[in-house]
Design a protein around this motif. Structure first.
Motif, short mmCIF file in Angstrom:
data_model
loop_
_atom_site.label_atom_id
_atom_site.label_comp_id
_atom_site.label_asym_id
_atom_site.label_seq_id
_atom_site.Cartn_x
_atom_site.Cartn_y
_atom_site.Cartn_z
N TYR A 1 0.82 -1.21 0.00
CA TYR A 1 0.00 0.00 0.00
C TYR A 1 0.85 1.26 0.00
N ALA A 2 0.35 2.28 -0.67
CA ALA A 2 0.94 3.59 -0.55
C ALA A 2 0.64 4.14 0.84
N ASP A 3 1.52 4.96 1.34
CA ASP A 3 1.32 5.53 2.68
C ASP A 3 0.02 6.32 2.79
N SER A 4 -0.38 6.92 1.67
CA SER A 4 -1.56 7.78 1.69
C SER A 4 -2.85 7.02 2.00
N VAL A 5 -2.86 5.70 1.78
CA VAL A 5 -4.09 4.93 2.00
C VAL A 5 -3.90 3.79 2.99
N LYS A 6 -2.70 3.58 3.46
CA LYS A 6 -2.43 2.48 4.38
C LYS A 6 -3.28 2.63 5.63
N GLY A 7 -3.95 1.55 6.01
CA GLY A 7 -4.81 1.58 7.18
C GLY A 7 -6.24 1.96 6.89
N ARG A 8 -6.51 2.56 5.72
CA ARG A 8 -7.88 2.93 5.34
C ARG A 8 -8.41 2.10 4.19
N VAL B 1 -11.00 9.72 -10.01
CA VAL B 1 -11.36 8.56 -10.82
C VAL B 1 -10.42 7.43 -10.41
N TYR B 2 -10.99 6.29 -10.08
CA TYR B 2 -10.22 5.14 -9.62
C TYR B 2 -10.11 4.12 -10.75
N TYR B 3 -8.87 3.65 -10.95
CA TYR B 3 -8.58 2.70 -12.02
C TYR B 3 -7.97 1.43 -11.46
N CYS B 4 -8.38 0.29 -11.98
CA CYS B 4 -7.64 -0.92 -11.70
C CYS B 4 -6.77 -1.24 -12.92
N ALA B 5 -5.70 -1.97 -12.67
CA ALA B 5 -4.75 -2.29 -13.71
C ALA B 5 -4.17 -3.67 -13.47
N ALA B 6 -3.72 -4.30 -14.54
CA ALA B 6 -3.14 -5.63 -14.46
C ALA B 6 -1.74 -5.63 -15.06
N SER B 7 -0.85 -6.37 -14.40
CA SER B 7 0.54 -6.43 -14.85
C SER B 7 1.00 -7.87 -15.00
N ASN B 8 1.79 -8.11 -16.04
CA ASN B 8 2.47 -9.39 -16.18
C ASN B 8 3.83 -9.36 -15.49
N GLY B 9 4.25 -8.20 -15.05
CA GLY B 9 5.57 -8.03 -14.47
C GLY B 9 5.66 -8.49 -13.03
N ARG B 10 6.90 -8.54 -12.55
CA ARG B 10 7.16 -9.03 -11.19
C ARG B 10 7.94 -8.04 -10.35
N ILE B 11 8.39 -6.95 -10.95
CA ILE B 11 9.13 -5.94 -10.19
C ILE B 11 8.53 -4.56 -10.48
N SER B 12 8.92 -3.60 -9.63
CA SER B 12 8.51 -2.21 -9.81
C SER B 12 7.00 -2.07 -9.94
N LEU B 13 6.26 -2.79 -9.13
CA LEU B 13 4.81 -2.85 -9.26
C LEU B 13 4.10 -1.62 -8.73
N THR B 14 4.85 -0.61 -8.27
CA THR B 14 4.23 0.66 -7.92
C THR B 14 4.25 1.62 -9.10
N ARG B 15 4.94 1.25 -10.16
CA ARG B 15 5.05 2.12 -11.33
C ARG B 15 3.95 1.82 -12.33
N SER B 16 3.27 2.85 -12.79
CA SER B 16 2.16 2.65 -13.72
C SER B 16 2.63 2.04 -15.04
N SER B 17 3.88 2.28 -15.40
CA SER B 17 4.39 1.77 -16.68
C SER B 17 4.47 0.25 -16.71
N VAL B 18 4.43 -0.38 -15.54
CA VAL B 18 4.51 -1.84 -15.46
C VAL B 18 3.17 -2.50 -15.80
N TYR B 19 2.11 -1.72 -15.73
CA TYR B 19 0.76 -2.25 -15.94
C TYR B 19 0.36 -2.07 -17.40
N ALA B 20 0.14 -3.20 -18.06
CA ALA B 20 -0.17 -3.15 -19.49
C ALA B 20 -1.66 -2.97 -19.76
#
Length: 124
Positions: A60-67, A93-112
């Protein structure tokens, strides 16, 4: 290809809760992680959380951790974002995303793959 469809957005009062489902279809077998992002007007897209599709590890990002809590139902190919103690600054606007990757999963570029987004407005 993976298709993602978010739902569950709407208007909620400060302090309230919402649960956002994100249904995945298509090449589910290729997914390693599912993430949630949000984008408020005039701001950059912000990472919130991810979950490893098979293992269930979360981050979780710190901004939402615990909530906010991310969870998944593999049988339904659905990921959920449970949002509690909502604040006006959570409006976005809330978006879900899916990634085939295994690293850097906080980066939007990893989500195809990305859903179309669902609006959440927190206001009295």
């Amino acid at each position: 290809q993976v298709q993602l469809v978010e739902s569950g957005g709407g208007l909620v009062q400060p302090g309230g809760s919402l649960r956002l489902p994100c249904a995945a279809s298509g090449s589910i077998f290729s997914i390693n992680a599912m993430g949630w992002y949000r984008q408020a007007p005039g701001k950059e897209r912000e990472f919130l959380t991810f979950i490893i599709w098979r293992g269930g590890t979360t981050y979780y990002a710190d901004s939402v951790k615990g909530r906010f809590t991310i969870s998944r139902d593999n049988a339904k190919n659905t990921v959920y974002l449970q949002m509690n103690s909502l604040k006006p600054e959570d409006t976005a606007v809330y978006y879900c995303a899916a990634s085939n990757g295994r690293i850097s999963l906080t980066r939007s570029s990893v989500y195809a793959y990305w859903g179309q987004g669902t609006q959440v407005t927190v206001s009295s």
